[in-house]
Design an enzyme around this catalytic site. Structure first.
Site, mmCIF file in Angstrom:
data_model
loop_
_atom_site.group_PDB
_atom_site.id
_atom_site.type_symbol
_atom_site.label_atom_id
_atom_site.label_comp_id
_atom_site.label_asym_id
_atom_site.label_seq_id
_atom_site.Cartn_x
_atom_site.Cartn_y
_atom_site.Cartn_z
ATOM 1 N N ILE A 143 0.875 -1.169 0.000
ATOM 2 C CA ILE A 143 0.000 0.000 0.000
ATOM 3 C C ILE A 143 0.917 1.225 0.000
ATOM 4 O O ILE A 143 2.083 1.145 0.405
ATOM 5 C CB ILE A 143 -0.971 0.028 1.205
ATOM 6 C CG1 ILE A 143 -0.226 -0.057 2.540
ATOM 7 C CG2 ILE A 143 -1.981 -1.093 1.095
ATOM 8 C CD1 ILE A 143 -1.156 0.010 3.753
ATOM 9 N N ASP A 144 0.404 2.336 -0.475
ATOM 10 C CA ASP A 144 1.230 3.534 -0.623
ATOM 11 C C ASP A 144 1.782 4.015 0.714
ATOM 12 O O ASP A 144 1.205 3.747 1.774
ATOM 13 C CB ASP A 144 0.411 4.663 -1.256
ATOM 14 C CG ASP A 144 -0.072 4.333 -2.656
ATOM 15 O OD1 ASP A 144 0.587 3.518 -3.324
ATOM 16 O OD2 ASP A 144 -1.112 4.884 -3.064
ATOM 17 N N LYS A 145 2.854 4.768 0.637
ATOM 18 C CA LYS A 145 3.488 5.325 1.832
ATOM 19 C C LYS A 145 2.491 6.053 2.714
ATOM 20 O O LYS A 145 2.453 5.854 3.939
ATOM 21 C CB LYS A 145 4.608 6.286 1.424
ATOM 22 C CG LYS A 145 5.248 7.043 2.591
ATOM 23 C CD LYS A 145 6.283 8.044 2.107
ATOM 24 C CE LYS A 145 6.859 8.841 3.269
ATOM 25 N NZ LYS A 145 7.855 9.848 2.812
ATOM 26 N N ARG A 245 -7.289 5.706 -5.759
ATOM 27 C CA ARG A 245 -7.029 7.126 -6.004
ATOM 28 C C ARG A 245 -7.348 7.494 -7.453
ATOM 29 O O ARG A 245 -7.961 8.546 -7.721
ATOM 30 C CB ARG A 245 -5.569 7.451 -5.672
ATOM 31 C CG ARG A 245 -5.222 7.180 -4.207
ATOM 32 C CD ARG A 245 -3.722 7.121 -3.971
ATOM 33 N NE ARG A 245 -3.084 8.408 -4.202
ATOM 34 C CZ ARG A 245 -1.754 8.566 -4.220
ATOM 35 N NH1 ARG A 245 -0.943 7.525 -4.046
ATOM 36 N NH2 ARG A 245 -1.248 9.762 -4.411
#
Length: 324
Positions: A143-145, A245
């Site tokens: 998962i993104d930062k 997103r």
């Protein structure tokens, strides 16, 4: 398909795959291996067909052929173990399920070579699956930062392969909570659209008319904040980079705090205090949380499910949004 340690044997090529590129065919057979890993192994002479080495990634496979791919032994991870606190939801000899905080990178990459989840896991677990490679030991998905929430990590190669197969089959249950500008309409729907690298900005992903990979997001509005913002549940049928997103931006409801896919939408209005507007419009990260994860355990073969609470910053965002 069969594999024994680091030796992978493909099924016999049928007419559906006749003429396909060799590296693409192998990727479809072994989804737990990245295409880059496969290409590197082929170029190194580690692929046999009827005891003949084939070293060209662009080789066109023929009906009736079968291939044996030998992957190099996993090397010790280069990242150093670091004593970083982890919120561990579950752990046994095969997997560890972690609730990742926002701001933590999953694995080392340019600009973030340490203080990653991998560094923390190496200190905590000592041993992780080597399939992920030098920089990504044990990492099955990411998962993104700036996204918080649940990840499952493989502690051995068999667990890694088993989990990767579930991700490839889209049988993993993944639920995210997102906060958007505006309220999606309809309030319960499915978003479809192939996602790939944006032709205009290589840092961004985009919904593409041609190319990309199929992506499906199911969403449901959980809360409507004065028709200005919404709390949205998103369930992933696929798992593409930046999928939620990109898909939410596609329907005109980009995520609050998303600096990459941000559009002109902001909270405005003379009746809303500047403090409320500033808190929402300048939220420090994309308002996205990987809330739950369900999958088949690699050893017990039983379905297990994990859920996490929203972190403090998102709970605070809710209290602010409720004042709209």
């Amino acid at each position: 398909m069969q594999y024994d340690d680091n030796i992978y044997t493909t099924p016999i090529v049928n007419k559906d795959f006749k003429g396909e590129r060799l590296d693409k065919f192998l990727s479809s057979c072994f989804p737990e291996l990245s295409r880059a890993q496969i290409q590197k192994a082929i170029a190194a002479g580690n692929l046999l067909c009827d005891d003949v080495t084939i070293a060209e990634n662009s080789y066109k496979v023929k009906e009736g052929q079968s291939f044996v791919l030998t992957m190099p032994e996993a090397v010790n991870a280069e990242p150093l173990p670091q004593d970083i606190p982890l919120d561990i939801l579950f752990e046994d000899e095969d997997i560890v399920v972690v609730n990742k905080p926002a701001g933590m990178v999953v694995h080392p990459a340019p600009g973030a070579w340490d203080n990653t989840l991998v560094n923390a896991l190496l200190f905590h677990c000592k041993d992780l699956s080597g399939i992920g490679g030098v920089k990504r030991p044990g990492i099955v998905h990411r998962i993104d930062k700036e996204t918080s929430g649940i990840l499952v990590v493989a502690k051995n190669d068999n667990a890694h392969r088993f989990l990767c197969e579930q991700f490839a089959e889209h049988s993993i249950e993944r639920t995210y909570i997102a906060f958007t500008f505006g309220v999606p309409s309809p309030v319960n729907a499915k978003i479809e659209g192939n996602i790939g690298r944006s032709p205009y900005d290589r840092k961004k992903m985009a919904v593409l008319q041609n190319g990309g990979k199929p992506a499906v997001t199911h969403y449901k509005v959980l809360k409507n904040f004065a028709n200005m913002a919404a709390m949205v549940q998103c369930n992933l049928e696929t798992g593409r980079t930046h999928q939620i997103r990109v898909h939410m931006a596609k329907i005109g409801n980009n995520l609050i705090g998303d600096k990459l896919y941000v559009k002109s939408k902001k909270i405005t209005g003379s009746k809303i205090s500047d403090d409320i507007k500033n808190t929402i419009n300048n939220f420090s990260r994309q308002a996205l949380h990987a809330k739950s994860l369900g999958f088949i355990h690699p050893k017990s073969k039983e379905k297990i499910f994990f859920d996490s609470e929203l972190p403090d910053d998102l709970n605070y965002l809710i209290t602010v949004l409720e004042q709209l």
